[in-house]
Design an enzyme around this catalytic site. Structure first.
Site, PDB file in Angstrom:
ATOM      1  N   ASP A   1    -112.374  88.597  29.650  1.00  0.00           N
ATOM      2  CA  ASP A   1    -112.708  87.834  28.251  1.00  0.00           C
ATOM      3  C   ASP A   1    -114.173  87.049  28.539  1.00  0.00           C
ATOM      4  O   ASP A   1    -114.498  86.673  29.496  1.00  0.00           O
ATOM      5  CB  ASP A   1    -111.578  86.942  28.502  1.00  0.00           C
ATOM      6  CG  ASP A   1    -111.505  86.304  26.912  1.00  0.00           C
ATOM      7  OD1 ASP A   1    -112.339  86.124  26.151  1.00  0.00           O
ATOM      8  OD2 ASP A   1    -110.219  85.963  26.687  1.00  0.00           O
TER       9      ASP A   1
ATOM     10  N   ASP B   1    -115.136  86.781  22.916  1.00  0.00           N
ATOM     11  CA  ASP B   1    -114.410  85.419  22.243  1.00  0.00           C
ATOM     12  C   ASP B   1    -115.246  85.100  20.931  1.00  0.00           C
ATOM     13  O   ASP B   1    -116.650  85.252  21.289  1.00  0.00           O
ATOM     14  CB  ASP B   1    -114.692  84.498  23.103  1.00  0.00           C
ATOM     15  CG  ASP B   1    -113.822  83.030  23.106  1.00  0.00           C
ATOM     16  OD1 ASP B   1    -112.608  83.182  22.588  1.00  0.00           O
ATOM     17  OD2 ASP B   1    -114.337  82.057  22.615  1.00  0.00           O
TER      18      ASP B   1
ATOM     19  N   GLU C   1    -113.087  89.069  18.881  1.00  0.00           N
ATOM     20  CA  GLU C   1    -112.212  88.018  18.379  1.00  0.00           C
ATOM     21  C   GLU C   1    -112.952  87.345  17.242  1.00  0.00           C
ATOM     22  O   GLU C   1    -113.888  86.992  17.333  1.00  0.00           O
ATOM     23  CB  GLU C   1    -111.842  86.915  19.086  1.00  0.00           C
ATOM     24  CG  GLU C   1    -110.943  86.009  18.624  1.00  0.00           C
ATOM     25  CD  GLU C   1    -110.885  84.736  19.115  1.00  0.00           C
ATOM     26  OE1 GLU C   1    -110.158  83.861  19.069  1.00  0.00           O
ATOM     27  OE2 GLU C   1    -111.706  84.159  19.766  1.00  0.00           O
TER      28      GLU C   1
ATOM     29  N   HIS D   1    -102.641  83.264  23.004  1.00  0.00           N
ATOM     30  CA  HIS D   1    -102.730  81.682  23.745  1.00  0.00           C
ATOM     31  C   HIS D   1    -103.217  80.712  23.029  1.00  0.00           C
ATOM     32  O   HIS D   1    -103.074  79.629  23.396  1.00  0.00           O
ATOM     33  CB  HIS D   1    -103.755  81.932  25.151  1.00  0.00           C
ATOM     34  CG  HIS D   1    -105.179  82.046  24.651  1.00  0.00           C
ATOM     35  ND1 HIS D   1    -105.488  83.278  24.166  1.00  0.00           N
ATOM     36  CD2 HIS D   1    -106.090  81.241  24.593  1.00  0.00           C
ATOM     37  CE1 HIS D   1    -106.885  83.406  23.924  1.00  0.00           C
ATOM     38  NE2 HIS D   1    -107.044  81.973  24.100  1.00  0.00           N
ATOM     39  N   ASP D   2    -103.498  81.266  21.595  1.00  0.00           N
ATOM     40  CA  ASP D   2    -103.702  80.036  20.787  1.00  0.00           C
ATOM     41  C   ASP D   2    -102.778  79.976  19.471  1.00  0.00           C
ATOM     42  O   ASP D   2    -102.885  79.201  18.507  1.00  0.00           O
ATOM     43  CB  ASP D   2    -105.269  80.459  20.010  1.00  0.00           C
ATOM     44  CG  ASP D   2    -106.108  80.438  20.655  1.00  0.00           C
ATOM     45  OD1 ASP D   2    -106.618  79.594  21.994  1.00  0.00           O
ATOM     46  OD2 ASP D   2    -107.395  81.573  20.589  1.00  0.00           O
TER      47      ASP D   2
HETATM   48  O1  TEU Z   1    -110.350  80.815  19.961  1.00  0.00           O
HETATM   49  C1  TEU Z   1    -111.291  80.867  18.706  1.00  0.00           C
HETATM   50  C2  TEU Z   1    -110.659  80.134  17.627  1.00  0.00           C
HETATM   51  O2  TEU Z   1    -111.438  79.902  16.648  1.00  0.00           O
HETATM   52  C3  TEU Z   1    -109.289  79.787  17.670  1.00  0.00           C
HETATM   53  O3  TEU Z   1    -108.137  80.801  17.802  1.00  0.00           O
HETATM   54  C4  TEU Z   1    -109.027  78.524  17.945  1.00  0.00           C
HETATM   55  O4  TEU Z   1    -108.188  78.192  18.922  1.00  0.00           O
HETATM   56  C5  TEU Z   1    -108.129  77.882  16.561  1.00  0.00           C
HETATM   57  O5  TEU Z   1    -108.924  78.018  15.514  1.00  0.00           O
HETATM   58  C6  TEU Z   1    -108.077  76.386  16.693  1.00  0.00           C
HETATM   59  O6  TEU Z   1    -107.025  76.001  15.692  1.00  0.00           O
HETATM   60  C7  TEU Z   1    -111.172  81.323  20.882  1.00  0.00           C
HETATM   61  C8  TEU Z   1    -110.381  81.224  22.126  1.00  0.00           C
HETATM   62  O7  TEU Z   1    -109.326  82.228  22.157  1.00  0.00           O
HETATM   63  C9  TEU Z   1    -109.724  79.969  22.469  1.00  0.00           C
HETATM   64  O8  TEU Z   1    -108.670  79.782  23.342  1.00  0.00           O
HETATM   65  C10 TEU Z   1    -110.910  79.235  22.702  1.00  0.00           C
HETATM   66  O9  TEU Z   1    -110.507  77.776  22.789  1.00  0.00           O
HETATM   67  C11 TEU Z   1    -111.929  79.274  21.726  1.00  0.00           C
HETATM   68  O10 TEU Z   1    -112.075  80.543  21.159  1.00  0.00           O
HETATM   69  C12 TEU Z   1    -113.396  78.762  22.086  1.00  0.00           C
HETATM   70  O11 TEU Z   1    -113.810  79.316  23.223  1.00  0.00           O
END
Ligand code: TEU
Length: 557
Positions: A97, A198, A249, A323-324
Site C-alpha cells: 500500500d 492510497d 483508491e 478497513h475504512d
Molecule cells: O482513505 C481515503 C478516504 O478518503 C476514506 O476512505 C476515508 O477513510 C473516509 O473518507 C473517511 O470518512 C485512505 C485510507 O484507506 C485510509 O485508511 C486513510 O486514513 C486515508 O486514505 C488517508 O491516508
C-alpha cells in the site's frame, strides 16, 4: 497466483488487527506469515497489505514516516522479505500500500521543511493565509476541521487533506515525483507483485480557491495533471515490471476519469476502487448521519459502473468492505437469525460481477460491526473527531455515539476472529490486551468454527473464488442488469461466447417474488445459499429471505 487479474481475487490484510505473533497486543508481519495457509485455503491470489512502514500511527500507518523501513511494532525487513517469499511459495502475490498523497509530519522531508530548508519546503504546500490571517482556503479535512494548519514561524499554513499530521505532497515538484518512483522501484525489487495507491486521485491540486458550495474537493479531486502523473509513474516503475497489478483508491471520482485510470490501453493502472456505491446510506456526501440504505441507488450505481467501465474497456475492483468501511453483513445484511444467508447473498452479488473481487479480512467468515458501547473503546482518529464535532453541532452524546457506532471505521478494525478463545486467537491469551476490543460474538463467529463446516460462509467464499477461476463468463463476460427496478431483487446476466450466467439475489430478509425472472430452461444451478432448487411458480421465481443463486448454461451453436 493467477497471471490473469480478471480471474484473480485479492484478500486484504490489515496487519494491525490480523494476528499478533508476539503477544504485544498489536498484529504483525509474522502473524500474517502464520496465517498464509488459511488465505491459501480460501483461494486468494494476492494479499493487499495495508501500510506497515515506520509511522507514528496517528492514522494507523497511513501517516508514513519512512517508506524504506518497517515499523518495529509490525516486525523487521527480514519478516517482510520472508512474507514475500512464503507468499510466493504458496502462489500468493503481495500487494503493498503506497501512500503518496501525503506523508507523516515526522517524515524527514517535512522535518527539513519545518527547519526552513527551501528544497524540502517545496515538497509540500505552504501558503500564506488570507489578508485577515485566516486559512488560505475554506477547504475541509476529510477527518473534520480545516485542511490547513498554521505554522507560526513561517506565518504560513500547510495543507493536510487528512489528519493534521499528514501533510500533502506537492507532486508539481519533480523532485517529489522522483523520490516516489524510487520508493516504488525499491519494493518492486523486493519481489512485490502489486500496489495499491492510497487516494491517488487527489495528488493534482487545481487551484487554491475557496469552495463556495462544498468542502474543497472539486479543486483537488481528479485534478488537471492526474493522468500525466499516473502515466509517468507507470512508465518509470510498475509498467515495466513483470505482471504487476495496480489498484488506485479513487476518492469521490468520476467514471469518465476512471475509464482512463483503469483503461486496458491507457497505460495508467490495472483497476480502481470507487466508493459511490458505499455512500447509499449517507446524505449526499455527509457520512455522519443515520439514514437507511437506498437499495435502488445502490443498484443504479453498481450497474452504472459495471456497464460504463465495460463499454470503455476499463476494469473495476469490486468490493463491499475494507478497513475504512463498516462490515457489510451489518450494513446491508443481517446480524440476526439470517446472518449466514445474508452474508452469502452479499458475497454472491459482488463475486459474480465483472471486476476483480476484494475480500477484507473477516468478511469471509461474516464478521459484524463492533459491539462498542462507549466512545473510549473506539481508536480511530476520525471517529473521535466526529464524536466531538457532532456534539458541537448540538447532538446529544448518546446520539453522536449512535452515529459513530454505525459509521466508524473501527467497525472493520476489530481483531480478526480466529477462534472462540478470550482474544479470539488474535493474540495469545495471558499476554497483552489487543489494541482494540474483540467483538464478543467471536465465540460464535470465528474461522475455526467455519473452516471445518462445508455450509459455512467461509466455504461459500471458497466456492465463489473457485467458480470465477472455472468459468470464463465470470472473469471475462459482458454484464447486463436484469429487472433493475425490482424493489428487492438484485439480478444480472453475464455472457461470454456460448456461456451464460444468471445471478439473482433477494436483498431483503423476507420472501419475494420475481415476476420478471428470465426463463431458466437449460440452466443448472451452480451455487446458492439455500439447498435445492429455487421455487418457480407461473414463470415467477420465489426467492426466500436473502436467497441468492447462480445459474449457468452453455448454448450449443
Ligand atoms: O482513505 C481515503 C478516504 O478518503 C476514506 O476512505 C476515508 O477513510 C473516509 O473518507 C473517511 O470518512 C485512505 C485510507 O484507506 C485510509 O485508511 C486513510 O486514513 C486515508 O486514505 C488517508 O491516508
Amino acid at each position: 497466483m493467477n497471471a490473469d487479474f480478471r480471474k484473480s481475487v485479492v484478500y486484504q490484510v490489515y496487519p494491525r488487527s490480523f494476528r499478533d505473533s508476539n503477544g504485544d497486543g498489536l498484529g504483525d508481519i509474522r502473524g500474517v506469515i502464520q496465517k498464509l495457509d488459511y488465505i491459501r485455503e480460501l483461494g486468494a491470489d494476492y494479499i493487499w497489505l495495508t501500510p506497515f512502514f515506520v509511522s507514528p500511527q496517528n492514522d494507523n500507518g497511513y501517516d508514513v514516516e519512512d517508506y524504506y523501513r518497517i515499523d518495529p511494532g509490525y516486525g523487521t525487513m527480514e519478516d517482510v522479505e520472508e512474507l514475500i517469499e512464503e507468499g510466493k511459495r504458496r502462489g500468493i502475490g503481495l500487494m503493498f500500500d503506497m501512500v503518496f498523497n501525503h506523508v507523516s509530519t515526522r517524515h524527514e522531508w517535512f522535518v527539513k521543511a519545518m527547519e526552513g530548508d527551501p528544497y524540502y519546503k517545496d515538497f509540500f504546500f505552504f501558503r500564506k493565509g488570507k489578508p485577515d490571517g485566516s486559512a488560505p482556503t475554506n477547504w475541509q479535512s476529510k477527518f473534520g476541521g480545516s485542511a490547513w494548519e498554521y505554522v507560526e514561524k513561517f506565518d504560513e499554513y500547510y495543507l493536510h487533506l487528512f489528519d493534521v499530521t499528514q501533510a500533502d505532497l506537492n507532486w508539481e515538484n519533480e523532485n517529489v515525483r522522483r523520490e516516489i518512483k524510487k520508493i516504488v522501484r525499491f519494493w518492486m525489487e523486493k519481489g512485490v507483485k502489486g500496489f495499491r495507491f492510497d487516494v491517488i486521485n487527489l495528488i493534482s491540486k487545481a487551484a487554491f480557491e475557496d469552495d463556495a458550495d462544498g468542502d474543497g474537493r472539486k479543486f483537488y479531486t481528479d485534478g488537471p495533471k492526474i493522468h500525466q502523473y499516473l502515466k509517468e509513474l507507470h512508465d518509470a516503475t510498475f509498467g515495466a515490471g513483470d505482471g504487476i497489478i495496480t489498484v488506485g483508491e479513487m476518492s469521490s471520482t468520476s467514471m469518465e476519469n476512471c475509464y482512463r485510470y483503469a483503461g486496458a490501453d491507457t497505460g495508467e493502472l490495472t483497476m480502481v476502487f470507487s466508493f459511490h456505491h458505499l455512500k447509499v446510506d449517507f446524505m449526499g456526501n455527509e457520512k455522519w448521519v443515520l439514514v437507511p440504505a437506498d437499495f435502488g441507488k445502490l443498484k443504479d450505481i453498481l450497474f452504472g459502473w459495471q456497464t460504463g467501465m465495460a463499454e470503455h474497456n476499463a476494469w473495476n475492483a469490486v468490493f463491499w468492505c475494507n478497513h475504512d468501511q463498516p462490515r457489510v453483513v451489518s450494513r446491508f445484511g443481517s446480524e440476526g437469525e439470517l446472518w449466514k444467508e445474508s452474508a452469502k447473498m452479499l458475497a454472491t452479488i459482488i463475486h459474480c460481477l465483472r471486476g476483480t473481487p476484494y475480500i477484507y479480512q473477516g468478511e469471509e467468515i461474516g464478521m459484524t460491526n463492533t459491539d462498542f458501547t462507549d466512545i473510549s473503546q473506539f481508536r480511530d482518529v476520525e471517529s473521535h473527531n466526529y464524536y466531538r464535532i457532532l456534539q458541537e453541532k448540538g447532538l446529544s452524546a448518546a446520539d453522536a455515539l449512535r452515529i459513530v457506532q454505525i459509521h466508524s471505521r473501527d467497525n472493520g478494525r476489530t481483531p480478526m476472529q480466529w477462534d472462540s478463545s478470550k482474544y479470539a486467537g488474535f493474540t495469545d491469551e495471558g499476554k497483552s490486551e489487543p489494541w482494540i476490543g474483540v467483538n464478543a460474538n467471536h465465540t460464535k463467529i470465528n474461522a475455526a468454527a467455519q473452516t471445518g463446516d462445508p455450509d459455512s460462509v467461509f466455504h461459500y467464499y471458497r466456492k465463489l473464488i473457485a467458480l470465477r477461476r472455472e468459468l470464463d463468463v465470470i472473469s471475462c463476460g459482458d454484464i447486463e442488469p436484469l429487472d433493475k427496478n425490482h424493489p428487492s431483487v438484485f439480478a444480472y446476466r453475464r455472457t461470454y461466447g456460448d456461456q451464460e450466467l444468471i445471478v439473482a439475489a433477494n436483498f431483503y430478509g423476507r420472501d419475494c417474488e420475481w415476476k420478471g425472472a428470465p426463463c431458466l430452461d437449460g440452466f443448472s444451478k451452480v451455487l446458492g445459499n439455500y439447498a435445492g432448487e429455487t421455487k418457480e411458480e407461473d414463470g415467477a421465481l420465489q426467492l426466500k429471505p436473502y436467497e441468492a443463486a447462480v445459474w449457468y448454461r452453455e448454448t450449443e451453436e
